[in-house]
Design an enzyme around this catalytic site. Sequence first.
Site, mmCIF file in Angstrom:
data_model
loop_
_atom_site.group_PDB
_atom_site.id
_atom_site.type_symbol
_atom_site.label_atom_id
_atom_site.label_comp_id
_atom_site.label_asym_id
_atom_site.label_seq_id
_atom_site.Cartn_x
_atom_site.Cartn_y
_atom_site.Cartn_z
ATOM 1 N N ASP A 47 0.833 -1.211 0.000
ATOM 2 C CA ASP A 47 0.000 0.000 0.000
ATOM 3 C C ASP A 47 0.870 1.264 0.000
ATOM 4 O O ASP A 47 1.974 1.257 0.535
ATOM 5 C CB ASP A 47 -0.897 -0.043 1.248
ATOM 6 C CG ASP A 47 -2.097 0.858 1.099
ATOM 7 O OD1 ASP A 47 -2.288 1.446 0.020
ATOM 8 O OD2 ASP A 47 -2.855 0.984 2.079
ATOM 9 N N HIS A 62 2.958 3.119 -8.920
ATOM 10 C CA HIS A 62 2.778 1.686 -9.186
ATOM 11 C C HIS A 62 3.997 1.107 -9.898
ATOM 12 O O HIS A 62 4.392 -0.025 -9.662
ATOM 13 C CB HIS A 62 1.512 1.440 -10.015
ATOM 14 C CG HIS A 62 0.259 1.847 -9.297
ATOM 15 N ND1 HIS A 62 0.057 1.594 -7.958
ATOM 16 C CD2 HIS A 62 -0.854 2.499 -9.716
ATOM 17 C CE1 HIS A 62 -1.126 2.069 -7.597
ATOM 18 N NE2 HIS A 62 -1.702 2.619 -8.636
ATOM 19 N N TRP A 73 -11.651 -2.034 -8.382
ATOM 20 C CA TRP A 73 -12.280 -1.688 -9.668
ATOM 21 C C TRP A 73 -12.920 -0.307 -9.616
ATOM 22 O O TRP A 73 -13.159 0.320 -10.644
ATOM 23 C CB TRP A 73 -13.350 -2.719 -10.051
ATOM 24 C CG TRP A 73 -12.790 -4.058 -10.377
ATOM 25 C CD1 TRP A 73 -12.862 -5.175 -9.593
ATOM 26 C CD2 TRP A 73 -12.070 -4.453 -11.556
ATOM 27 N NE1 TRP A 73 -12.218 -6.229 -10.209
ATOM 28 C CE2 TRP A 73 -11.728 -5.805 -11.426
ATOM 29 C CE3 TRP A 73 -11.671 -3.781 -12.720
ATOM 30 C CZ2 TRP A 73 -11.010 -6.510 -12.389
ATOM 31 C CZ3 TRP A 73 -10.962 -4.476 -13.699
ATOM 32 C CH2 TRP A 73 -10.640 -5.835 -13.524
ATOM 33 N N LEU A 102 11.084 -20.249 -4.290
ATOM 34 C CA LEU A 102 10.011 -19.413 -3.737
ATOM 35 C C LEU A 102 8.802 -19.358 -4.672
ATOM 36 O O LEU A 102 8.962 -19.232 -5.891
ATOM 37 C CB LEU A 102 10.545 -17.978 -3.555
ATOM 38 C CG LEU A 102 9.497 -16.929 -3.180
ATOM 39 C CD1 LEU A 102 9.265 -16.929 -1.678
ATOM 40 C CD2 LEU A 102 9.901 -15.547 -3.644
#
Length: 249
Positions: free
Chosen positions: A25, A42, A74, A136
């Site tokens: 976040d 982002h 959305w 991983l």
Amino acid sequence: MFDFLKNSKPTALETIPKHIGIIMDGNGRWAKKRMQPRVFGHKAGMDALQDITLMSSEIGVKVLTVYAFSTENWSRPEDEVSFIMKLPVDFFDKYVPKLHENNVKIQMMGERNRLPEDTLKALDDACQLTKNNTGLILNFALNYGGRAELTLAIREISKKVSQGEIKPEEITEEVIANHLMTSDLPDLYQNPDLIIRTSGEIRLSNFLPWQSAYSEFYFTPVFWPDFNQEEYTKALEEYSHRQRRFGKV
Ligand code: FPP
């Protein structure tokens, strides 16, 4: 090598969480602070994700589940949503080769129906390319929501009950877990040991509500693009001091 591991006793390795969930976040606020558009955050968030994934792989984390897009996201402005939906394409070209080299296996969980075709293709290609890797697991929660996940599971189980495949009294916690989206992960690592949320918000926001029943939580005010090795080490160090009792004494 991690400073945390360099300076710690060999037993510290035992305290590395096997499954870590991350709510990445603060990308938007990080960008705003730099007078840049939110999507710039982002992009920077993807770099942070790559670094944290490689570090996780190095220290022996088995599963890293990252909340990349929730069923609630959305409702963001359309251009931001379409930018985020393009990220997997970028991710495939720019980041996947190095992850593949490091034996990372990519998986995805979430509802596929609303996702654009090229988003799905990029993710499917990444999953396909890395499917035999044994290191991983980088598990993307994309168009994921915990309540939607539970709703789908209940629907599936009810169908089986109505068709006589199982009896109501045969519905156990294990049966429920087997109908959740995390059932694609190895049995031992379906529930996160540690959940990290960046950017100062202290809530779960519909991320793995069933699976987090006994997770440890780590909240930091740092915005996701600034979550680096040093910040990750702090989270791991704090986790190593927690005593997990799972309801026992
Ligand atoms: C939250 O920050 C972040 C997101 C909704 C998107 C996170 C996605 C990535 C880091 C990349 C994921 C990669 C792939 C391949 C899908 P925010 O926008 O809510 O920030 P804010 O709270 O400051 O507004």
